[in-house]
Design a protein around this motif. Sequence first.
Motif, PDB file in Angstrom:
ATOM      1  N   UNK A  55       0.875  -1.165   0.000  1.00 50.82           N
ATOM      2  CA  UNK A  55       0.000   0.000   0.000  1.00 50.82           C
ATOM      3  C   UNK A  55       0.915   1.218   0.000  1.00 50.82           C
ATOM      4  N   UNK A  56       0.505   2.269  -0.698  1.00 49.45           N
ATOM      5  CA  UNK A  56       1.233   3.537  -0.653  1.00 49.45           C
ATOM      6  C   UNK A  56       0.479   4.429   0.324  1.00 49.45           C
ATOM      7  N   UNK A  57       1.183   4.956   1.320  1.00 48.61           N
ATOM      8  CA  UNK A  57       0.561   5.744   2.381  1.00 48.61           C
ATOM      9  C   UNK A  57       1.252   7.103   2.448  1.00 48.61           C
ATOM     10  N   UNK A  58       0.454   8.170   2.251  1.00 51.61           N
ATOM     11  CA  UNK A  58       0.970   9.541   2.308  1.00 51.61           C
ATOM     12  C   UNK A  58      -0.039  10.377   3.094  1.00 51.61           C
ATOM     13  N   UNK A  59       0.424  11.021   4.134  1.00 51.68           N
ATOM     14  CA  UNK A  59      -0.438  11.888   4.951  1.00 51.68           C
ATOM     15  C   UNK A  59      -1.735  11.195   5.355  1.00 51.68           C
ATOM     16  N   UNK A  60      -1.625   9.992   5.865  1.00 49.73           N
ATOM     17  CA  UNK A  60      -2.770   9.199   6.327  1.00 49.73           C
ATOM     18  C   UNK A  60      -3.739   8.799   5.226  1.00 49.73           C
ATOM     19  N   UNK A  61      -3.398   9.051   3.971  1.00 46.59           N
ATOM     20  CA  UNK A  61      -4.209   8.565   2.848  1.00 46.59           C
ATOM     21  C   UNK A  61      -3.566   7.285   2.343  1.00 46.59           C
ATOM     22  N   UNK A  62      -4.401   6.272   2.080  1.00 45.94           N
ATOM     23  CA  UNK A  62      -3.897   4.964   1.684  1.00 45.94           C
ATOM     24  C   UNK A  62      -4.340   4.639   0.266  1.00 45.94           C
ATOM     25  N   UNK A  63      -3.384   4.279  -0.573  1.00 49.57           N
ATOM     26  CA  UNK A  63      -3.638   3.795  -1.929  1.00 49.57           C
ATOM     27  C   UNK A  63      -3.311   2.299  -1.891  1.00 49.57           C
ATOM     28  N   UNK A  64      -4.348   1.494  -1.694  1.00 48.44           N
ATOM     29  CA  UNK A  64      -4.166   0.062  -1.468  1.00 48.44           C
ATOM     30  C   UNK A  64      -3.577  -0.649  -2.689  1.00 48.44           C
ATOM     31  N   UNK A  65      -2.579  -1.460  -2.425  1.00 46.40           N
ATOM     32  CA  UNK A  65      -1.946  -2.296  -3.456  1.00 46.40           C
ATOM     33  C   UNK A  65      -1.474  -1.503  -4.663  1.00 46.40           C
ATOM     34  N   UNK A  66      -0.978  -0.305  -4.430  1.00 46.41           N
ATOM     35  CA  UNK A  66      -0.569   0.584  -5.530  1.00 46.41           C
ATOM     36  C   UNK A  66       0.858   0.338  -6.005  1.00 46.41           C
ATOM     37  N   UNK A  67       1.569  -0.570  -5.352  1.00 47.10           N
ATOM     38  CA  UNK A  67       2.932  -0.907  -5.767  1.00 47.10           C
ATOM     39  C   UNK A  67       3.077  -2.422  -5.705  1.00 47.10           C
ATOM     40  N   UNK A  68       3.873  -2.964  -6.622  1.00 47.20           N
ATOM     41  CA  UNK A  68       4.103  -4.404  -6.608  1.00 47.20           C
ATOM     42  C   UNK A  68       5.544  -4.720  -6.957  1.00 47.20           C
ATOM     43  N   UNK A  69       5.959  -5.912  -6.543  1.00 43.84           N
ATOM     44  CA  UNK A  69       7.307  -6.379  -6.824  1.00 43.84           C
ATOM     45  C   UNK A  69       7.290  -7.903  -6.887  1.00 43.84           C
ATOM     46  N   UNK A  70       8.317  -8.451  -7.496  1.00 46.82           N
ATOM     47  CA  UNK A  70       8.492  -9.898  -7.592  1.00 46.82           C
ATOM     48  C   UNK A  70       9.683 -10.277  -6.726  1.00 46.82           C
ATOM     49  N   UNK A  71       9.424 -11.002  -5.655  1.00 46.70           N
ATOM     50  CA  UNK A  71      10.484 -11.417  -4.744  1.00 46.70           C
ATOM     51  C   UNK A  71      11.457 -12.367  -5.446  1.00 46.70           C
TER      52      UNK A  71
END
Length: 96
Positions: A55-71
């Motif tokens: 999740x991307x979190x900025x100033x208490x605002x949450x953008x759920x699952x807005x970033x991804x990566x492959x381990x």
Amino acid sequence: MPKAIWNEAILVDSDNTVIVDGDVYFPLESVNSNFLKKSSSTSISPQKGKAFFYDVVVDDKINRDAAWYYLDPLKEYGELKNRIAFWKGVELYRDS
């Protein structure tokens, strides 16, 4: 230099990017980790492998699952290891 911005915060600013299937992948260590919160979401790409999300979190605002990566990306996509991409309203810019 490519940047990813959401809610006026610069999440990452790095020249070391890889573009795969139209998505821009940044080095994971270049991202400001203060803006990332691990998500429990995952998905499977038959070509790339298992994706994990933040999740991307900025100033208490949450953008759920807005970033991804492959381990552990599949061999053909090994260049994605330790890289992260963004979507869901995260804007990508390149300085001119």
